[in-house]
Scaffold this active site. Structure first.
Site, short mmCIF file in Angstrom:
data_model
loop_
_atom_site.label_atom_id
_atom_site.label_comp_id
_atom_site.label_asym_id
_atom_site.label_seq_id
_atom_site.Cartn_x
_atom_site.Cartn_y
_atom_site.Cartn_z
N ILE A 23 0.83 -1.21 0.00
CA ILE A 23 0.00 0.00 0.00
C ILE A 23 0.87 1.26 0.00
CG2 ILE A 23 -1.72 1.32 1.31
CD1 ILE A 23 -2.92 -1.33 2.22
N THR A 46 8.90 -6.44 5.49
CA THR A 46 7.98 -7.00 4.48
C THR A 46 8.02 -6.21 3.18
OG1 THR A 46 6.12 -5.72 5.38
CG2 THR A 46 6.40 -7.97 6.21
N GLN A 87 1.37 3.71 7.02
CA GLN A 87 1.00 2.39 6.51
C GLN A 87 1.86 1.27 7.09
OE1 GLN A 87 -1.69 2.83 4.42
NE2 GLN A 87 -1.32 5.03 4.73
N TYR A 155 -3.59 -9.39 15.87
CA TYR A 155 -3.54 -8.36 14.83
C TYR A 155 -4.71 -7.39 14.97
CZ TYR A 155 -4.00 -6.15 10.25
OH TYR A 155 -4.15 -5.23 9.24
N ASN A 216 -8.55 -21.86 1.34
CA ASN A 216 -8.80 -22.21 2.74
C ASN A 216 -10.30 -22.33 2.98
OD1 ASN A 216 -6.02 -22.13 3.75
ND2 ASN A 216 -6.14 -19.96 3.29
#
Length: 330
Positions: A23, A46, A87, A155, A216
């Site tokens: 993002i 990341t 972000q 989270y 999933n």
């Protein structure tokens, strides 16, 4: 509609945290294309340098490799900044179930560091990424701000704490904070690799090389998939929203939903593939269905998302075909 016609004063300077991430890098790209000055920070936990490589020689872009868990770093990067678009965070509900403490360090301490540094530096406004995960186990659809359930993951807890800090910093310290509850954002620069990769890039990348993706659960779970350019619009419009919006959090989505099997079929059709998926276990901490009511964001942020799911998916697949077919690995 969209963010193309949103304008700021000449010389306005933005700070984007997580600037090399999915993002963040898209926001950096949009701001620089509009001619604004941008400072970015990322620790590459990341993020990927490839996402911002083309901007490193741009005189309007200043990049700092650093970590928001370090308060001194936060103070330095907030100096002479008008708007912070925060972000930087660790994503992934399943990963947070396994490693809760690193989420506390990055998402809670890191965000608190950034808000305090922004306050000290007299930043005009602090826009930060929250998440639809704050709705927890609430069964009500669509999701409406103020109607949250019990949180289901570390989270989600970190994002809810971010929202409480945003309200406190607005009410007590006068730092104008606005939270954006992202719903399943997808688009260019999104990493398709790793155990915790988002579903759309994972499907696309595997189908491109004729692998069978894993779905999933039963594939009937639904999400409000939100194209990245809608998120860019929300961030920029939040900077200019009336003060009434400050101290609050808003759903940022398209306001529609797709189930995973339909998403898989659409991607397969666009790629011209006929590959049977593999069905796996439900992901721990996941909810079954999600769709956002975006009326609050429409009313207070003037948010009117331009890209529906199909249009965004077509643009995303074109980008992956250009960037994944033996050209780059993200």
């Amino acid at each position: 509609m969209g963010y193309k016609n949103i304008n700021f004063l000449t010389g306005t300077k933005f700070l984007v945290t997580g600037a090399a991430g999915f993002i963040g890098s898209n926001i950096v790209n949009a701001l620089l294309n509009k001619g604004y000055k941008v400072r970015g920070i990322d620790n590459f936990s990341t993020g990927n340098i490839d996402n911002i490589q083309k901007h490193l020689s741009n005189p309007n872009f200043e990049f700092v490799e650093g970590d928001i868990r370090d308060f001194d770093t936060c103070k330095v990067i907030c100096t002479n900044i008008d708007y912070v678009l925060h972000q930087a965070a660790l994503g992934s509900v399943p990963r947070s179930m396994k490693q809760p403490l690193i989420y506390e360090e990055n998402n809670v301490k890191g965000t608190a560091n950034m808000m305090e540094a922004a306050r000290i530096s007299h930043v005009k406004r602090f826009i930060y990424a929250s998440s639809s995960s704050v709705y927890g186990d609430s069964p009500n659809l669509p999701k409406v701000e103020g109607d949250e359930g019990n949180l289901l993951s570390p989270y989600a807890l970190t994002k809810k704490i971010n929202e409480e800090y945003g309200k406190l910093y607005t009410d007590i310290y006068g730092l104008e904070c606005i939270g954006l509850r992202y719903f399943n954002v997808f688009g260019k620069h999104q990493n398709p690799n790793g155990a915790y990769a988002a579903v759309i890039p994972k499907f696309v990348s595997q189908l491109l090389v004729n692998d069978s993706p894993t779905i999933n659960g039963d594939g009937e779970q639904s999400r409000d998939f939100t194209y990245i350019d809608n998120v860019i619009e929300a961030n920029l419009k939040a900077c200019l929203a009336p003060y009434e919006a400050c101290g609050k959090s808003f759903n940022i989505a398209y306001g529609d939903r797709e189930n995973l099997m339909d998403v898989y079929r659409k991607i397969s059709t666009l790629l011209g593939k006929e590959i049977t998926p593999i069905f796996g276990l439900n992901r721990e901490g996941d909810i079954k269905h999600s769709i956002a009511d975006i009326s609050e964001a429409r009313n207070l942020l003037d948010y009117h998302p331009e890209y529906d799911f199909t249009t965004g998916l077509e643009l995303t697949i074109e980008w992956y075909k250009e960037n994944l077919l033996g050209v780059k690995s993200y």
